[in-house]
Design an enzyme around this catalytic site. Sequence first.
Site, mmCIF file in Angstrom:
data_model
loop_
_atom_site.group_PDB
_atom_site.id
_atom_site.type_symbol
_atom_site.label_atom_id
_atom_site.label_comp_id
_atom_site.label_asym_id
_atom_site.label_seq_id
_atom_site.Cartn_x
_atom_site.Cartn_y
_atom_site.Cartn_z
ATOM 1 N N GLU A 1 65.100 132.983 -8.981
ATOM 2 C CA GLU A 1 65.885 133.155 -10.456
ATOM 3 C C GLU A 1 66.317 134.574 -10.805
ATOM 4 O O GLU A 1 67.361 134.767 -11.410
ATOM 5 C CB GLU A 1 64.851 132.497 -11.456
ATOM 6 C CG GLU A 1 64.701 130.945 -10.943
ATOM 7 C CD GLU A 1 65.963 130.192 -11.375
ATOM 8 O OE1 GLU A 1 67.175 130.674 -11.959
ATOM 9 O OE2 GLU A 1 66.151 129.086 -10.774
ATOM 10 N N TYR B 1 65.908 131.794 -20.300
ATOM 11 C CA TYR B 1 66.452 130.952 -19.336
ATOM 12 C C TYR B 1 65.471 131.091 -18.016
ATOM 13 O O TYR B 1 65.204 129.963 -17.320
ATOM 14 C CB TYR B 1 67.754 131.353 -18.679
ATOM 15 C CG TYR B 1 68.050 130.724 -17.465
ATOM 16 C CD1 TYR B 1 68.561 129.541 -17.167
ATOM 17 C CD2 TYR B 1 68.123 131.661 -16.210
ATOM 18 C CE1 TYR B 1 68.783 128.786 -16.171
ATOM 19 C CE2 TYR B 1 68.088 130.923 -14.819
ATOM 20 C CZ TYR B 1 68.737 129.886 -14.889
ATOM 21 O OH TYR B 1 68.931 129.154 -13.750
ATOM 22 N N ASP C 1 72.359 127.229 -17.267
ATOM 23 C CA ASP C 1 73.097 128.320 -16.782
ATOM 24 C C ASP C 1 74.513 127.902 -16.755
ATOM 25 O O ASP C 1 74.918 126.932 -17.566
ATOM 26 C CB ASP C 1 72.465 128.381 -15.274
ATOM 27 C CG ASP C 1 72.764 127.504 -14.247
ATOM 28 O OD1 ASP C 1 73.496 126.329 -14.764
ATOM 29 O OD2 ASP C 1 72.970 127.596 -13.032
ATOM 30 N N CYS D 1 81.347 118.967 -10.309
ATOM 31 C CA CYS D 1 81.885 119.355 -11.333
ATOM 32 C C CYS D 1 82.163 120.831 -11.360
ATOM 33 O O CYS D 1 81.672 121.706 -12.247
ATOM 34 C CB CYS D 1 80.994 119.081 -12.643
ATOM 35 S SG CYS D 1 81.440 118.925 -14.270
ATOM 36 N N CYS E 1 81.785 111.373 -8.805
ATOM 37 C CA CYS E 1 80.573 112.222 -9.831
ATOM 38 C C CYS E 1 79.628 110.781 -10.089
ATOM 39 O O CYS E 1 79.883 109.991 -10.579
ATOM 40 C CB CYS E 1 81.255 112.770 -10.968
ATOM 41 S SG CYS E 1 79.880 113.352 -11.889
#
Length: 347
Positions: free
Chosen positions: A43, A126, A144, A196, A206
């Site tokens: 991360e 986050y 994100d 997407c 999707c």
Amino acid sequence: MRDLSNELLDWYDVHARKMPWRVGPADRKAGVRPDPYAVWMSEIMLQQTTVAAVTEYFKRFLSRWPTVTDLATAEDSEVMGEWAGLGYYARARNLLKCARAVVADHDGAFPADHAVLLKLPGIGPYTAAAIASIAFGLRHVVVDGNVERVMARMFDEHTPLPASKPILTEHADKLTPQNRPGDHAQAVMDLGATICTPKSPACGICPWRDPCKARAAGTAPELPKKTPKKAKPVRHGTVYLAQRSDGAWLVETRPDKGLLGGMMGWPGSDWVDTSQPRPLNAPLETDWIKLEGEVRHTFTHFHLILDVMVATVSNTEPERGYYLPRDKFRPSDLPTVMRKAFDLAQK
């Protein structure tokens, strides 16, 4: 909303991207648990950087420092050298600070507590949510850029970013389940990265095709809206590459604070706006030669153009920097902009 989450998790169980830091659905079901250290490392590396750019760096870091304790005891210069090329070097400094805090304050184990994670160096909302959710299975909302795009389209939200962040986070919160919140977060990220996508979303395949309001309205390709960015200013500077007759290079370690903090680089001038005169503060007096061409590099907030001056010197003592012996000098330890200057000098 529960059905939507289940539909996405079913899709994820089949289509999850394989990443060296990720425990995939099959391994999860077999009882394999994510390593909080690996989740945290990935991360931090992925902040403002792509998966493709991070993968090899992650593998090298985990091979060299397999545990947070190993990283905590590493030399700063070695870690900064391995980080060179990833950019945003404050992340590397915070990486070390965080590792040392985990060892000193938490007995070498990342805390399974969102509030406590937030107190560690370099961990913001986050990253704390991602670690808590993915590594420990705690229900926290992970948002994100991919998640923002998916939410904007799912709910046909036209408020431009960044003003829409709270709205999109609220939508993501509604969709985040109590069960498998970490897998759900990664599933939404994968959906944004593979289906997407920013341009030409593949709505036909999707798993959230039917409930997507933007697809129904025909507005998906234009979302999320973004407030136009201001043009980046251009700054200029000069770097000095001096090599001693025995092959040693004149380098300096930049101050811990500021751009490229703590990194090895070439002595040079300040970086100034084009409207100002360019100061030339050479690190020593010698016959400098200005190379043809220039170094161009883009940082988050500005573009940089550097002139490159070169010289071969004897044992002249510099006013700035120090000589690094030839066998200790590795171009790969230089941050990208300084490596560009070295490469120009080698032509």
